[in-house]
Design a protein around this motif. Sequence first.
Motif, PDB file in Angstrom:
ATOM      1  N   THR A 199     -60.352  12.767 -55.972  1.00 53.82           N
ATOM      2  CA  THR A 199     -60.154  11.517 -56.699  1.00 53.82           C
ATOM      3  C   THR A 199     -58.668  11.226 -56.862  1.00 53.82           C
ATOM      4  O   THR A 199     -57.825  12.114 -56.727  1.00 53.82           O
ATOM      5  N   TYR A 200     -58.360   9.964 -57.159  1.00 56.37           N
ATOM      6  CA  TYR A 200     -56.970   9.568 -57.385  1.00 56.37           C
ATOM      7  C   TYR A 200     -56.947   8.336 -58.286  1.00 56.37           C
ATOM      8  O   TYR A 200     -57.991   7.712 -58.548  1.00 56.37           O
ATOM      9  N   THR A 201     -55.763   7.981 -58.782  1.00 54.98           N
ATOM     10  CA  THR A 201     -55.588   6.774 -59.582  1.00 54.98           C
ATOM     11  C   THR A 201     -54.579   5.876 -58.881  1.00 54.98           C
ATOM     12  O   THR A 201     -54.017   6.232 -57.844  1.00 54.98           O
ATOM     13  N   LYS A 202     -54.346   4.703 -59.448  1.00 54.30           N
ATOM     14  CA  LYS A 202     -53.339   3.780 -58.895  1.00 54.30           C
ATOM     15  C   LYS A 202     -52.210   3.550 -59.894  1.00 54.30           C
ATOM     16  O   LYS A 202     -51.579   2.494 -59.901  1.00 54.30           O
ATOM     17  N   GLU A 203     -51.974   4.564 -60.712  1.00 54.32           N
ATOM     18  CA  GLU A 203     -50.866   4.486 -61.646  1.00 54.32           C
ATOM     19  C   GLU A 203     -49.565   4.779 -60.925  1.00 54.32           C
ATOM     20  O   GLU A 203     -49.538   5.198 -59.772  1.00 54.32           O
ATOM     21  N   ASN A 204     -48.438   4.582 -61.606  1.00 54.10           N
ATOM     22  CA  ASN A 204     -47.128   4.807 -61.005  1.00 54.10           C
ATOM     23  C   ASN A 204     -47.014   6.227 -60.467  1.00 54.10           C
ATOM     24  O   ASN A 204     -47.342   7.192 -61.147  1.00 54.10           O
ATOM     25  N   GLY A 205     -46.539   6.340 -59.222  1.00 60.04           N
ATOM     26  CA  GLY A 205     -46.330   7.651 -58.634  1.00 60.04           C
ATOM     27  C   GLY A 205     -47.560   8.228 -57.959  1.00 60.04           C
ATOM     28  O   GLY A 205     -47.491   9.292 -57.343  1.00 60.04           O
ATOM     29  N   SER A 206     -48.688   7.546 -58.061  1.00 54.24           N
ATOM     30  CA  SER A 206     -49.919   8.052 -57.441  1.00 54.24           C
ATOM     31  C   SER A 206     -50.076   7.456 -56.047  1.00 54.24           C
ATOM     32  O   SER A 206     -49.410   6.491 -55.680  1.00 54.24           O
ATOM     33  N   ARG A 207     -50.973   8.033 -55.254  1.00 54.02           N
ATOM     34  CA  ARG A 207     -51.199   7.535 -53.903  1.00 54.02           C
ATOM     35  C   ARG A 207     -52.665   7.727 -53.526  1.00 54.02           C
ATOM     36  O   ARG A 207     -53.386   8.508 -54.148  1.00 54.02           O
TER      37      ARG A 207
END
Length: 333
Positions: A86-94
């Motif tokens: 899983t991942y997010t789309k917050e700053n610094g994420s990809r």
Amino acid sequence: MTTCYAQLRLKGLSDFSNFSFTALFISQDTGRKFETNKLKIHSTGISVEAQFPLKKNENAKNCSVRFNVFLPTGRLLEPKPFMGITYTKENGSRVKHTEHEVKLVAHTTSSSQNHNVNQVQIAHTVPAPDGLIMVAYYNYAINESGRKYGVDPQAIGSIVFQEKFFSVAAVGKNVLAYVVFDRFGVKETRSYGLGEMQLGLAADLLDYPKNDKDRLRKAFDLITNNPQIATDLVAKNISLKQKKIGRKLSPREATILHNAGEKFLDSYLSPNSNKAEFDSNKFVYNRSRNWQGSIKEALKGIIYSKPDNCKTCEASPRTLSKYWKPGEGYTGI
């Protein structure tokens, strides 16, 4: 509000047109689950994004996902879902793709017209049983107990595997026992600890006298708080039987002894016994029988989830981020 995302990237075929998938998200913070509808996978193997909006008390780092992939016929690619990233789309994420290899192994048939997607075996992965993860996490304690008592660590690991196969339920029972102890008490035949050992047997192995009214409570406190003592008692019980018969017990013999008792093992060891009568899947001791290769790797701290008799199963070795160390308590992961 943070959203948890997941995206598939399938490999192994030249065209994934009309393949689809669902994603089952779980928040480890709250236990909340959400499964998507069937979503599209492009011909290249890259899927659309699946997403799971989180609540304020749910941390994106504690969001997990499992995928089910469907063939163009609508049939599941694999019998069980496989873990994803899983991942997010917050700053610094990809974006982080969950890469998964698809292999179709054709049967040999007499007619070429039968060579289609409905007449193939699917190479698939098998999620690691909780018991396998427990063996890897506590591998130091298991190996140390084997060394101390002259017992094959594979035998101890097989017992932990089978007794903690459904870890959540087994750990929950131990926690519940603490809560209700003073009200209901514990009995000699109730089983607890890393090896799920009966309290009466544990108290005997700890040399607590029968006239000690607190013997069960003291045994309970030890095996539910100290993993090393819990595996030591499993090994000690095996060692005592080994001394009686003058040889080491095999992992299968040890699992029968631990789960079904000494008389049942004696019946199994009898030259007149029908070994087929002991093979039923209803017996707990048979849970570990087909996982010996994976248990062997787990005793090295490696998770390699592949049943011994599964010809189409594939597995990738992985390690845990943390392992139990001497002096630590029972975490019940």
